[in-house]
Motif scaffolding. Structure first.
Motif, PDB file in Angstrom:
ATOM      1  N   GLY A 113      -1.361  -2.933  -2.841  1.00 25.00           N
ATOM      2  CA  GLY A 113      -0.986  -1.555  -2.363  1.00 25.00           C
ATOM      3  C   GLY A 113      -1.516  -1.049  -0.911  1.00 25.00           C
ATOM      4  O   GLY A 113      -0.742  -0.732  -0.044  1.00 25.00           O
ATOM      5  N   LEU A 114      -2.759  -0.915  -1.300  1.00 24.72           N
ATOM      6  CA  LEU A 114      -3.355  -0.321   0.014  1.00 24.72           C
ATOM      7  C   LEU A 114      -3.516  -1.181   1.366  1.00 24.72           C
ATOM      8  O   LEU A 114      -3.302  -0.536   2.392  1.00 24.72           O
ATOM      9  N   ILE A 115      -3.669  -2.593   1.070  1.00 25.28           N
ATOM     10  CA  ILE A 115      -3.733  -3.346   2.170  1.00 25.28           C
ATOM     11  C   ILE A 115      -2.133  -3.281   3.040  1.00 25.28           C
ATOM     12  O   ILE A 115      -1.982  -2.947   4.191  1.00 25.28           O
ATOM     13  N   ILE A 116      -1.186  -3.438   2.320  1.00 22.51           N
ATOM     14  CA  ILE A 116       0.087  -3.715   2.693  1.00 22.51           C
ATOM     15  C   ILE A 116       0.619  -2.357   3.255  1.00 22.51           C
ATOM     16  O   ILE A 116       1.413  -2.378   4.283  1.00 22.51           O
TER      17      ILE A 116
ATOM     18  N   TYR B 230       9.595   2.450   3.431  1.00 17.88           N
ATOM     19  CA  TYR B 230       8.414   2.930   2.422  1.00 17.88           C
ATOM     20  C   TYR B 230       9.117   2.036   1.165  1.00 17.88           C
ATOM     21  O   TYR B 230       8.295   1.587   0.254  1.00 17.88           O
ATOM     22  N   GLY B 231      10.212   2.272   0.731  1.00 22.03           N
ATOM     23  CA  GLY B 231      10.844   1.438  -0.489  1.00 22.03           C
ATOM     24  C   GLY B 231      10.486  -0.179  -0.445  1.00 22.03           C
ATOM     25  O   GLY B 231       9.913  -0.787  -1.319  1.00 22.03           O
ATOM     26  N   LEU B 232      10.695  -0.730   0.914  1.00 23.24           N
ATOM     27  CA  LEU B 232      10.520  -2.147   1.079  1.00 23.24           C
ATOM     28  C   LEU B 232       8.953  -2.506   0.852  1.00 23.24           C
ATOM     29  O   LEU B 232       8.567  -3.548   0.549  1.00 23.24           O
ATOM     30  N   THR B 233       8.294  -1.545   1.483  1.00 24.22           N
ATOM     31  CA  THR B 233       6.681  -1.901   1.329  1.00 24.22           C
ATOM     32  C   THR B 233       6.493  -1.874   0.087  1.00 24.22           C
ATOM     33  O   THR B 233       5.682  -2.649  -0.554  1.00 24.22           O
ATOM     34  N   VAL B 234       6.858  -0.877  -1.092  1.00 17.64           N
ATOM     35  CA  VAL B 234       6.492  -1.085  -2.507  1.00 17.64           C
ATOM     36  C   VAL B 234       6.756  -2.254  -3.098  1.00 17.64           C
ATOM     37  O   VAL B 234       6.300  -2.929  -3.754  1.00 17.64           O
TER      38      VAL B 234
ATOM     39  N   GLY C 150       1.943  -1.963 -11.713  1.00 19.35           N
ATOM     40  CA  GLY C 150       3.076  -1.841 -10.858  1.00 19.35           C
ATOM     41  C   GLY C 150       2.877  -0.061 -10.507  1.00 19.35           C
ATOM     42  O   GLY C 150       3.195   0.064  -9.327  1.00 19.35           O
ATOM     43  N   THR C 151       2.791   0.830 -11.440  1.00 21.60           N
ATOM     44  CA  THR C 151       2.693   1.879 -11.323  1.00 21.60           C
ATOM     45  C   THR C 151       1.411   2.277 -10.449  1.00 21.60           C
ATOM     46  O   THR C 151       1.444   3.155  -9.502  1.00 21.60           O
ATOM     47  N   SER C 152       0.367   1.725 -10.440  1.00 21.97           N
ATOM     48  CA  SER C 152      -1.047   2.019  -9.609  1.00 21.97           C
ATOM     49  C   SER C 152      -0.559   1.298  -8.149  1.00 21.97           C
ATOM     50  O   SER C 152      -1.118   1.993  -7.134  1.00 21.97           O
ATOM     51  N   LEU C 153       0.053   0.362  -8.015  1.00 20.01           N
ATOM     52  CA  LEU C 153       0.336  -0.154  -6.822  1.00 20.01           C
ATOM     53  C   LEU C 153       1.281   0.794  -6.143  1.00 20.01           C
ATOM     54  O   LEU C 153       0.873   1.129  -4.839  1.00 20.01           O
ATOM     55  N   TYR C 154       2.184   1.333  -6.736  1.00 19.47           N
ATOM     56  CA  TYR C 154       3.041   2.318  -6.102  1.00 19.47           C
ATOM     57  C   TYR C 154       2.484   3.554  -5.792  1.00 19.47           C
ATOM     58  O   TYR C 154       2.670   4.186  -4.531  1.00 19.47           O
ATOM     59  N   GLN C 155       1.415   4.069  -6.748  1.00 19.49           N
ATOM     60  CA  GLN C 155       0.764   5.337  -6.310  1.00 19.49           C
ATOM     61  C   GLN C 155      -0.237   5.035  -5.074  1.00 19.49           C
ATOM     62  O   GLN C 155      -0.210   6.060  -4.152  1.00 19.49           O
ATOM     63  N   ALA C 156      -0.603   3.899  -4.786  1.00 16.59           N
ATOM     64  CA  ALA C 156      -1.563   3.576  -3.663  1.00 16.59           C
ATOM     65  C   ALA C 156      -0.589   3.702  -2.499  1.00 16.59           C
ATOM     66  O   ALA C 156      -0.984   4.295  -1.435  1.00 16.59           O
ATOM     67  N   VAL C 157       0.635   3.077  -2.479  1.00 14.30           N
ATOM     68  CA  VAL C 157       1.469   3.100  -1.614  1.00 14.30           C
ATOM     69  C   VAL C 157       1.861   4.515  -0.978  1.00 14.30           C
ATOM     70  O   VAL C 157       1.948   5.032   0.008  1.00 14.30           O
TER      71      VAL C 157
ATOM     72  N   MET D  64     -13.595   5.976   2.853  1.00 14.37           N
ATOM     73  CA  MET D  64     -13.879   6.782   1.325  1.00 14.37           C
ATOM     74  C   MET D  64     -12.703   7.323   0.705  1.00 14.37           C
ATOM     75  O   MET D  64     -12.506   7.222  -0.623  1.00 14.37           O
ATOM     76  N   ASP D  65     -11.649   7.905   1.530  1.00 14.73           N
ATOM     77  CA  ASP D  65     -10.647   8.654   0.940  1.00 14.73           C
ATOM     78  C   ASP D  65      -9.626   7.394   0.080  1.00 14.73           C
ATOM     79  O   ASP D  65      -9.192   7.665  -0.940  1.00 14.73           O
ATOM     80  N   GLN D  66      -9.631   6.092   0.884  1.00 18.23           N
ATOM     81  CA  GLN D  66      -8.986   5.218   0.209  1.00 18.23           C
ATOM     82  C   GLN D  66      -9.566   4.655  -0.910  1.00 18.23           C
ATOM     83  O   GLN D  66      -9.150   4.144  -2.001  1.00 18.23           O
ATOM     84  N   LEU D  67     -11.028   4.656  -0.899  1.00 17.31           N
ATOM     85  CA  LEU D  67     -11.856   4.384  -2.210  1.00 17.31           C
ATOM     86  C   LEU D  67     -11.349   5.103  -3.354  1.00 17.31           C
ATOM     87  O   LEU D  67     -11.253   4.731  -4.503  1.00 17.31           O
ATOM     88  N   THR D  68     -11.349   6.632  -2.975  1.00 14.73           N
ATOM     89  CA  THR D  68     -10.990   7.615  -3.932  1.00 14.73           C
ATOM     90  C   THR D  68      -9.682   7.272  -4.410  1.00 14.73           C
ATOM     91  O   THR D  68      -9.317   7.171  -5.710  1.00 14.73           O
ATOM     92  N   ILE D  69      -8.491   6.757  -3.597  1.00 14.01           N
ATOM     93  CA  ILE D  69      -7.395   6.437  -4.297  1.00 14.01           C
ATOM     94  C   ILE D  69      -7.538   5.124  -5.045  1.00 14.01           C
ATOM     95  O   ILE D  69      -6.743   5.137  -6.342  1.00 14.01           O
TER      96      ILE D  69
END
Ligand code: ASP
Length: 440
Positions: free
Chosen positions: A83-86, A225-229, A308-315, A331-336
């Motif tokens: 999720g974060l990479i995409i 945004y939707g397409l990214t998820v 699926g939920t955690s991927l969505y939360q990251a995006v 660091m913020d992204q690691l927190t995510i």
């Protein structure tokens, strides 16, 4: 499903069509979901207890538990990272104009859907660090059994009860064992019977989703945004298929074909908990995972494993940051990653739960003001339902994959043995005929 979509689209365009669907079509979908929820707790109790009692030694239980929890955490971290990479590559939030943000915020400010999520998140966020474990131990088993939201408490009690049963001389527990064996078969048969109405219920659920959805203009603004998820979720499904193939050497198409009814239900109901009875039935009978494994791995997975939920939360978290021009460091992204992992464990397996926990992820990053969090939530609210449907499908697929891999690693992946709803009916009528003949 297609007929439901067509019905929804047609009726949404007719005056009074939406009310017609809400009054006359929606209840059939609700009844179906209620029927599934109705048998979820009896099924978990009977199936988990049978699974534990079939274990010949207790150390096997630790192996199943350890491996599945490890895989759950591992797959969730993979999901969040995808999720974060995409979202960092596509940057869907940068295309959002200030105008769109203002319109969205005006449209949904004070919307009950958004405010209720914020309040629930506030209540959940206020609990202490150990509250997750604390909440797992019920003080009253009947209260736990009476609330579908307390699945982990039920699981805790059944494991405790089952392990204690193993320590009592077998002749003293025969009756209890037979009782739960029988209960398990009966409840699985109830799943078969309920599934007979699935085509009609799916039509009703789809038509309801369509008439309740937002206008195309609003959805269009959130298209990237939707397409990214969605892209992230598709990658996740491919990841499962590869893992499943590597460990079990089973054909991915065979796996998808046999799991399809559960995935379809996850999609239409947006609830892993409501889908659970069907997931258990598909994985045990149609895929061949032994009850010893599936009876523990699947209910636990439905509650704590939500890739699926955690991927969505990251995006969603990064999208909101991009749209509101909040800079996120590494660091913020690691927190995510860390908080989304915890949040997916803590999310309830019901529609919209992922969005509640998203608030906690945003709070943990520490860079959003409460107003920004509210704006962020209102921004993505319009497309939450379709994304919820898709992420729930991924959640259920993840649970099934893990159960297969764990089963394989313990030599517990056997041959499928599907049961038909009416296979015994013939016997029954033959017996009746025979009796009648005897009477004559
Ligand atoms: N609806 C999801 C589920 O039940 C949770 C969520 O992401 O909202 O699995």
């Amino acid at each position: 499903m297609v007929l439901g979509i067509i019905l929804g689209v047609v009726l949404a365009g007719i005056d009074g069509g939406k009310d017609f669907v809400i009054d006359w079509v929606k209840p059939w979908g609700t009844i179906f979901v209620n029927l599934l929820k109705l048998i979820a707790i009896p099924l978990i109790v009977a199936s988990l207890l049978k699974g534990i009692l079939d274990l010949k030694d207790i150390s096997k239980f630790a192996k199943i538990g350890g491996r599945s929890i490890l895989m759950y955490v591992g797959t969730t971290i993979v999901a969040i990272t995808i999720g974060l990479i995409i979202v960092n590559l596509v940057k869907p939030g940068e295309g959002i104009s200030e105008e769109t943000i203002v319109t969205m915020t005006e449209n949904y400010a004070g919307d009950e859907g958004v405010t209720s999520k914020l309040t629930t998140a506030e209540e959940q966020g206020a609990s202490g660090p150990l509250s997750f474990i604390e909440n797992m131990v019920p003080s009253n088993v009947f209260e736990a059994l009476g609330d579908n939201g307390n699945m982990l408490q039920v699981i805790f009690f059944v494991i405790f009860f089952g392990l204690a049963m193993l320590l009592v001389p077998p002749e003293k527990t025969t009756t209890i064992k037979h009782f739960f064996d029988g209960l398990n078969d009966v409840v699985l048969k109830m799943v078969d019977i309920i599934m007979l109405s699935a085509p009609f219920a799916v039509l009703a659920l789809m038509a309801t989703v369509i008439v309740s959805s937002e206008s195309w203009e609003i959805l269009e603004a959130l298209l990237y945004y939707g397409l990214t998820v969605i892209a992230g979720l598709i990658i996740m499904i491919i990841f499962y298929l590869v893992i499943m193939w590597l460990f079990t050497k089973k054909n991915p198409f065979w796996f998808l074909k046999n799991l399809a009814p559960a995935q379809l239900l996850a999609f239409t109901t947006s609830s892993s908990a409501a889908t659970l009875p069907v997931t258990i039935e598909r994985v045990e009978e149609h895929i061949g995972v032994d009850k010893e494994v599936s009876s523990f791995v699947l209910p636990v997975g439905a509650t704590i494993n939500m890739d699926g939920t955690s991927l969505y939360q990251a995006v969603a978290a990064v999208f909101i940051a991009q749209a509101l021009m909040v800079d996120l460091t590494f660091m913020d992204q690691l927190t995510i990653i860390f908080t989304a992992l915890m949040a997916s464990i803590g999310s309830a397996a019901v529609p919209g739960a992922g969005m509640v926990m998203l608030v906690i992820v945003l709070q943990a990053v520490g860079k959003f003001t409460p107003e920004q969090i509210a704006i962020g939530l209102t921004l993505i609210f319009a497309v939450d339902r379709p994304l919820d449907m898709l992420r729930t499908t991924v959640n259920v697929t993840g649970d099934a994959t893990v159960s297969m891999v764990v089963a394989k690693s313990l030599g517990k992946l056997g041959d499928p043995h599907p049961h038909e709803v009416d296979e015994y009916l013939d016997n029954l009528s033959h017996e009746d005929d025979a009796e009648e003949r005897n009477d004559e």
